[in-house]
Design an enzyme around this catalytic site. Structure first.
Site, PDB file in Angstrom:
ATOM      1  N   LYS A 105      -8.442   7.371   0.560  1.00 52.85           N
ATOM      2  CA  LYS A 105      -7.012   7.529   0.841  1.00 52.85           C
ATOM      3  C   LYS A 105      -6.832   8.746   1.731  1.00 52.85           C
ATOM      4  O   LYS A 105      -7.638   9.682   1.697  1.00 52.85           O
ATOM      5  CB  LYS A 105      -6.212   7.721  -0.454  1.00 52.85           C
ATOM      6  CG  LYS A 105      -4.778   7.227  -0.359  1.00 52.85           C
ATOM      7  CD  LYS A 105      -4.721   5.699  -0.391  1.00 52.85           C
ATOM      8  CE  LYS A 105      -3.288   5.212  -0.459  1.00 52.85           C
ATOM      9  NZ  LYS A 105      -3.224   3.755  -0.686  1.00 52.85           N
ATOM     10  N   THR A 189       1.004  -7.220   0.199  1.00 51.82           N
ATOM     11  CA  THR A 189       1.175  -6.532  -1.092  1.00 51.82           C
ATOM     12  C   THR A 189       2.259  -7.212  -1.916  1.00 51.82           C
ATOM     13  O   THR A 189       2.068  -7.494  -3.105  1.00 51.82           O
ATOM     14  CB  THR A 189       1.507  -5.045  -0.876  1.00 51.82           C
ATOM     15  OG1 THR A 189       0.476  -4.440  -0.093  1.00 51.82           O
ATOM     16  CG2 THR A 189       1.604  -4.326  -2.214  1.00 51.82           C
ATOM     17  N   ASN A 220       9.234  -2.336   2.154  1.00 48.76           N
ATOM     18  CA  ASN A 220       8.470  -3.528   2.511  1.00 48.76           C
ATOM     19  C   ASN A 220       8.042  -4.316   1.277  1.00 48.76           C
ATOM     20  O   ASN A 220       8.260  -5.530   1.184  1.00 48.76           O
ATOM     21  CB  ASN A 220       7.233  -3.139   3.326  1.00 48.76           C
ATOM     22  CG  ASN A 220       6.324  -4.327   3.572  1.00 48.76           C
ATOM     23  OD1 ASN A 220       6.748  -5.358   4.066  1.00 48.76           O
ATOM     24  ND2 ASN A 220       5.076  -4.196   3.198  1.00 48.76           N
TER      25      ASN A 220
END
Length: 416
Positions: A105, A189, A220
């Site tokens: 990340k 996702t 989103n």
């Protein structure tokens, strides 16, 4: 490091899982720290000629199962502890999904809304220039995250290509399809969240048609989730963002709301409705509650208020330890974040595979494979939870740690 930090809590969780699985403590010793964390200071010349410095990070937690995989977020609250914790979650996600990746990340401590387009592009390129030595298609593969998108990934790809002197599309995922991105990546996702919710409804013998949904966060992931659930016949009755909450017992017009938010950036003003306070979302009468925004929102204060039978963690780390304990006591079925929101990394894997083979998959194929592979992962975690009579979160971590432990043994890192 604070005992209450996300990373410290994750370390405690991993140690407990290793003990419960009765495997060698060496597994925890390997998993408890990232392989490396890089902190960089990025100077940026602003449009007015002044120079500001921004702090960036990249944490590679594990490359045991393959190159690191994880997004890049641009947010004022990005810090080392958060990035390290998120990289562990990525390791768990990729292990659960049987993907050929580890966990990573990254991020920059910045509010991108404060930058001009030129400044944002230069900052994005600088980040890649300064981390070029630790990232790459067989090392660590970035992707979009909070406040980043396909356009920014395109800039980063272009910078990496300049540095390497050749096109390297597999270096980054979440790109626009015209430069090697996968069909279906933007909504992946949210689609994954819906897949896991549908599987949960099946296991709990709950009727999906008319099931009431409350969604906290309408970016989103929240908006895609809402649209897909609406298509499946569920009823979104409440949506909250930072400005407040919309509520309609008969169901919100999701398609119209999504169009409105796309144009206006918020739910505020939709159909001239007066917003209720945002925290009212926790007390909404619903069957499914979806935290799709920030970390640590289901707490010892909010968990007792929830009226849902299912909590689907579309956000990373939305539930605190105390909140999780209360959800278990109340017998609320939790689809944990490392399973629920893993559709994005799954389609990122598809994108990487397509780049590697110079192929391009049709959207229908991507969607079908996402549904199949994520449903399979859900069933595996659910089976463990039932066999051992443990919560889905604990079962998910056990599946991941078992797979990582097996890989460590086969590589000769630990004894059996």
């Amino acid at each position: 490091m604070s005992q209450n930090s996300p990373y410290q809590q994750l370390q405690n969780q991993l140690e407990q899982v290793v003990e419960e699985l009765e495997i060698t403590p060496s597994v925890f010793q390997i998993l408890k720290e990232p392989k490396h964390v890089v902190r960089i200071s990025i100077p940026l010349q602003r449009d007015d000629g002044t120079v500001e410095t921004y702090t960036g990070y990249r944490s590679l937690h594990s490359d045991l199962l393959g190159p690191g995989k994880g997004g890049i977020r641009f947010h004022p609250n990005v810090n080392e502890d958060e990035v390290m914790a998120l990289s562990v979650w990525m390791t768990m996600k990729t292990a659960i999904l049987k993907l050929p990746f580890g966990g990573a990340k990254g991020g920059i401590q910045v509010d991108p809304n404060d930058l001009s387009k030129r400044e944002l592009q230069e900052l994005s390129r600088q980040y890649i220039r300064m981390l070029e030595h630790v990232i790459g298609p067989q090392k660590d593969i970035p992707a979009p995250d909070v406040n980043t998108n396909g356009r920014i990934m395109g800039w980063m790809l272009d910078e990496f290509t300049r540095l390497r002197g050749r096109n390297v599309p597999g270096f980054i995922t979440g790109k626009p399809p015209v430069i090697g991105g996968s069909e279906g990546r933007v909504e992946a996702t949210g689609r994954g969240v819906v897949v896991t919710i549908l599987r949960a409804l099946e296991k709990m013998d709950m009727e999906k048609k008319g099931a009431k949904v409350a969604i906290q966060g309408f970016g989103n992931v929240g908006s895609v989730t809402a649209k897909r659930l609406n298509e499946e016949g569920l009823k979104v009755v409440a949506v909250a963002d930072v400005n407040g909450m919309l509520y309609d017992e008969e169901g919100i017009d999701v398609l119209e709301l999504c169009e409105y938010v796309e144009e206006n950036g918020s739910i505020e003003g939709f159909q001239n409705q007066e917003l209720k306070p945002s925290d009212g979302i926790f007390e909404t009468d619903c069957d499914i509650f979806i935290p799709a925004a920030l970390e640590n929102v289901i707490t010892s204060e909010t968990a007792p208020k929830l009226k849902a039978s299912i909590v689907a963690e579309a956000a990373n780390g939305p539930t605190t330890g105390d909140g999780d304990h209360i959800l278990k006591e109340r017998d609320i079925f939790v689809i944990p974040d490392i399973l629920c929101n893993s559709g994005g990394v799954m389609v990122s894997a598809f994108e990487w595979m397509q780049n590697d083979s110079h192929d391009h998959w049709e959207k229908d194929f991507v969607v079908q494979r996402l549904d199949k592979d994520l449903s399979e992962a859900f069933r595996e975690v659910y089976k463990i939870s039932q066999e051992k009579n443990i919560a889905m979160r604990k079962a998910a971590y056990q599946v991941a740690v078992n797979r990582l432990s097996d890989a460590m043994y086969e590589r000769g890192w630990v004894e059996g």
